[in-house]
Scaffold this motif. Structure first.
Motif, PDB file in Angstrom:
ATOM      1  N   ALA A   3       0.837  -1.202   0.000  1.00  0.00           N
ATOM      2  CA  ALA A   3       0.000   0.000   0.000  1.00  0.00           C
ATOM      3  C   ALA A   3       0.868   1.247   0.000  1.00  0.00           C
ATOM      4  N   TRP A   4       0.386   2.281  -0.702  1.00  0.00           N
ATOM      5  CA  TRP A   4       1.145   3.533  -0.780  1.00  0.00           C
ATOM      6  C   TRP A   4       0.220   4.688  -1.150  1.00  0.00           C
ATOM      7  N   TRP A  21      -4.394   7.815   4.598  1.00  0.00           N
ATOM      8  CA  TRP A  21      -3.800   8.539   3.479  1.00  0.00           C
ATOM      9  C   TRP A  21      -3.464   7.624   2.292  1.00  0.00           C
ATOM     10  N   VAL A  22      -3.663   6.315   2.460  1.00  0.00           N
ATOM     11  CA  VAL A  22      -3.416   5.365   1.369  1.00  0.00           C
ATOM     12  C   VAL A  22      -4.501   5.485   0.303  1.00  0.00           C
ATOM     13  N   ASN A  23      -4.089   5.491  -0.950  1.00  0.00           N
ATOM     14  CA  ASN A  23      -5.062   5.508  -2.050  1.00  0.00           C
ATOM     15  C   ASN A  23      -4.710   4.526  -3.169  1.00  0.00           C
ATOM     16  N   GLU A  25      -2.685  -5.765 -10.551  1.00  0.00           N
ATOM     17  CA  GLU A  25      -2.181  -4.470 -10.987  1.00  0.00           C
ATOM     18  C   GLU A  25      -2.416  -3.454  -9.870  1.00  0.00           C
ATOM     19  N   ASP A  26      -1.934  -2.233 -10.051  1.00  0.00           N
ATOM     20  CA  ASP A  26      -2.204  -1.177  -9.077  1.00  0.00           C
ATOM     21  C   ASP A  26      -3.717  -0.935  -9.006  1.00  0.00           C
ATOM     22  N   ILE A  27      -4.233  -0.863  -7.795  1.00  0.00           N
ATOM     23  CA  ILE A  27      -5.670  -0.634  -7.591  1.00  0.00           C
ATOM     24  C   ILE A  27      -5.848   0.687  -6.868  1.00  0.00           C
ATOM     25  N   SER A  28      -6.512   1.646  -7.502  1.00  0.00           N
ATOM     26  CA  SER A  28      -6.772   2.948  -6.886  1.00  0.00           C
ATOM     27  C   SER A  28      -8.071   2.876  -6.091  1.00  0.00           C
ATOM     28  N   ILE A  29      -8.022   3.293  -4.833  1.00  0.00           N
ATOM     29  CA  ILE A  29      -9.197   3.187  -3.956  1.00  0.00           C
ATOM     30  C   ILE A  29      -9.394   4.475  -3.165  1.00  0.00           C
ATOM     31  N   GLU A  51     -13.399   1.254   3.911  1.00  0.00           N
ATOM     32  CA  GLU A  51     -13.324  -0.204   3.954  1.00  0.00           C
ATOM     33  C   GLU A  51     -13.685  -0.774   2.589  1.00  0.00           C
ATOM     34  N   VAL A  52     -12.865  -1.698   2.106  1.00  0.00           N
ATOM     35  CA  VAL A  52     -13.025  -2.180   0.741  1.00  0.00           C
ATOM     36  C   VAL A  52     -12.820  -3.691   0.678  1.00  0.00           C
ATOM     37  N   TRP A  53     -13.561  -4.340  -0.228  1.00  0.00           N
ATOM     38  CA  TRP A  53     -13.456  -5.780  -0.455  1.00  0.00           C
ATOM     39  C   TRP A  53     -12.944  -6.010  -1.869  1.00  0.00           C
TER      40      TRP A  53
END
Length: 393
Positions: A159-160, A192-194, A208-212, A216-218
């Motif tokens: 995560a970043w 602050w993670v996206n 792949e990179d997942i932008s969120i 809370e996410v599944w």
């Protein structure tokens, strides 16, 4: 002149009251989000220690048992810490997925505290600092859940933050996610993670990179690493609500229902003893709950009497006939509840032929009662009419 002075004095008095109220309002807003640090030292065989916390009114700090997992204090070996709401003054320290735990510990006010646990029955609370250095800064976090293909072993989270590129973890493949009983893996990251990546097999397979968003996410991942995500739990979002019907003991005052999902521990209501049951049909008390609920407790007298945990099927209306705390019957169709009088009447009808005469007299009783009630109603109406006439005169 005296009227002017009185008006000025009244205005000044109201202004003073308004000014006096301002600090209290600000303080209330500040304390609602205030946190306090709870440090814990646990036995070596207590893995992944967690804290469950609540207040005097039964409001829970966390959504589900066993609560929030603690972070290891890298400066003080053997110590873990967690931030809890300042209003939470009751805690239980637990570990090994909630299978070992302390007794309830009552905390003082909004002070940081240090709890030394030497066993399930031995815990000592102190407000004198037991660790070195500063308390780590509070960082709000949110949960990321992942369900991966069976070929993906030991899934991890990377995560970043974009665009600055700040990483949460020191090195790839990141944090190993914790497996839940419902087939999902979970890890938490700062708000602050996206951007995230789910990976497994020592980082050799990945999405792949997942932008969120910071919520809370599944995330569902197939064998090839293709990922889809949702901000609502896919296992629960399509299940319609169900109705729980309850027949509670007559000496259980204000019966309530507590409901949750096992084994993940998601509660349907915010705090114990749950929500009050409402009047339904045919003498049943009712409450609508989410369809994913599979565990229930009926309680009364402000939660001081209760049933044990009752396991039920998800997605089905249910009827609970509670005789007492230890005895209850579960049905998925409305049962016929026999009363003592019904049973006695049946026995009399089968065992005593002469009951026919008694039945005649007993059948006559309702008619007599109806006549008496009708007479009383007539008398009352006459009296009321006379009073009205007398009043009109």
């Amino acid at each position: 002149m005296s009227k002017v002075i009185k008006r000025v004095a009244t205005f000044c008095f109201m202004a003073v009251l308004l000014i006096a109220m301002i600090p209290q309002t600000i303080k209330a807003d500040e304390t609602s989000d205030a946190k306090k640090a709870v440090y814990v030292q646990v036995p070596k065989d207590w893995e992944a220690p967690c804290v469950w916390a609540w207040d005097d009114d039964g409001n829970n700090a966390f959504e589900a048992w066993p609560g929030e997992e603690m972070d290891a204090d890298t400066t003080n070996e053997g110590w873990y810490y967690i931030w809890v709401p300042a209003w939470a003054n009751h805690v239980i320290v637990n570990a090994n997925e909630g299978n070992v735990q302390t007794a309830e510990q009552v905390l003082e006010g909004e002070k940081d505290c240090w709890i030394t646990v030497t066993g399930a029955d031995n815990a000592n609370v102190t407000y004198d600092k037991q660790t070195k250095g500063k308390t780590p800064e509070y960082v709000e976090k949110f949960a990321i859940h992942a369900k991966v293909d069976d070929s993906w072993k030991n899934p991890c989270l990377w995560a970043w933050s974009v665009p600055d590129g700040t990483n949460v973890f020191d090195k790839w493949p990141g944090m190993e996610m914790k497996q839940n009983d419902n087939g999902w893996y979970t890890a938490k990251v700062p708000v602050w993670v996206n951007s995230i990546i789910i990976n497994a097999n020592d980082g050799s397979v990945q999405t792949e990179d997942i932008s969120i968003d910071a919520a809370e996410v599944w995330v569902t991942v197939d064998a090839d690493g293709k990922a889809e995500f949702s901000y609502t739990d896919p296992d629960k979002q399509e299940v319609p609500n169900i109705t729980v019907h309850v027949m509670a003991p007559s000496d259980w005052d204000s019966p309530c229902l507590w409901a949750w999902s096992a084994p993940d521990g998601t509660n349907a209501f915010g705090s114990w003893p749950g929500e009050a049951l409402e009047e339904g049909e045919n003498g049943w008390l009712v409450k609508e709950v989410p369809g994913w609920v599979n565990s229930l407790i009926v309680n009364g007298n402000e939660g001081s009497v209760q049933t044990s945990d009752i396991s039920v099927d998800t997605g089905k209306d249910v009827w609970l006939a509670v005789k007492d705390a230890e005895n209850f019957e579960v049905s998925y169709e409305e049962p016929r509840v026999d009363t003592t009088e019904d049973v006695q009447a049946t026995e009399d009808a089968t065992e005593a032929p002469e009951v026919t005469e008694k039945s005649d007299s007993s059948n006559a009783m309702p008619i007599i009662l109806m006549i008496v009630v009708a007479a009383v109603v007539i008398v009352v109406i006459v009296v009321v009419i006379k009073k009205k006439k007398a009043k009109n005169k």
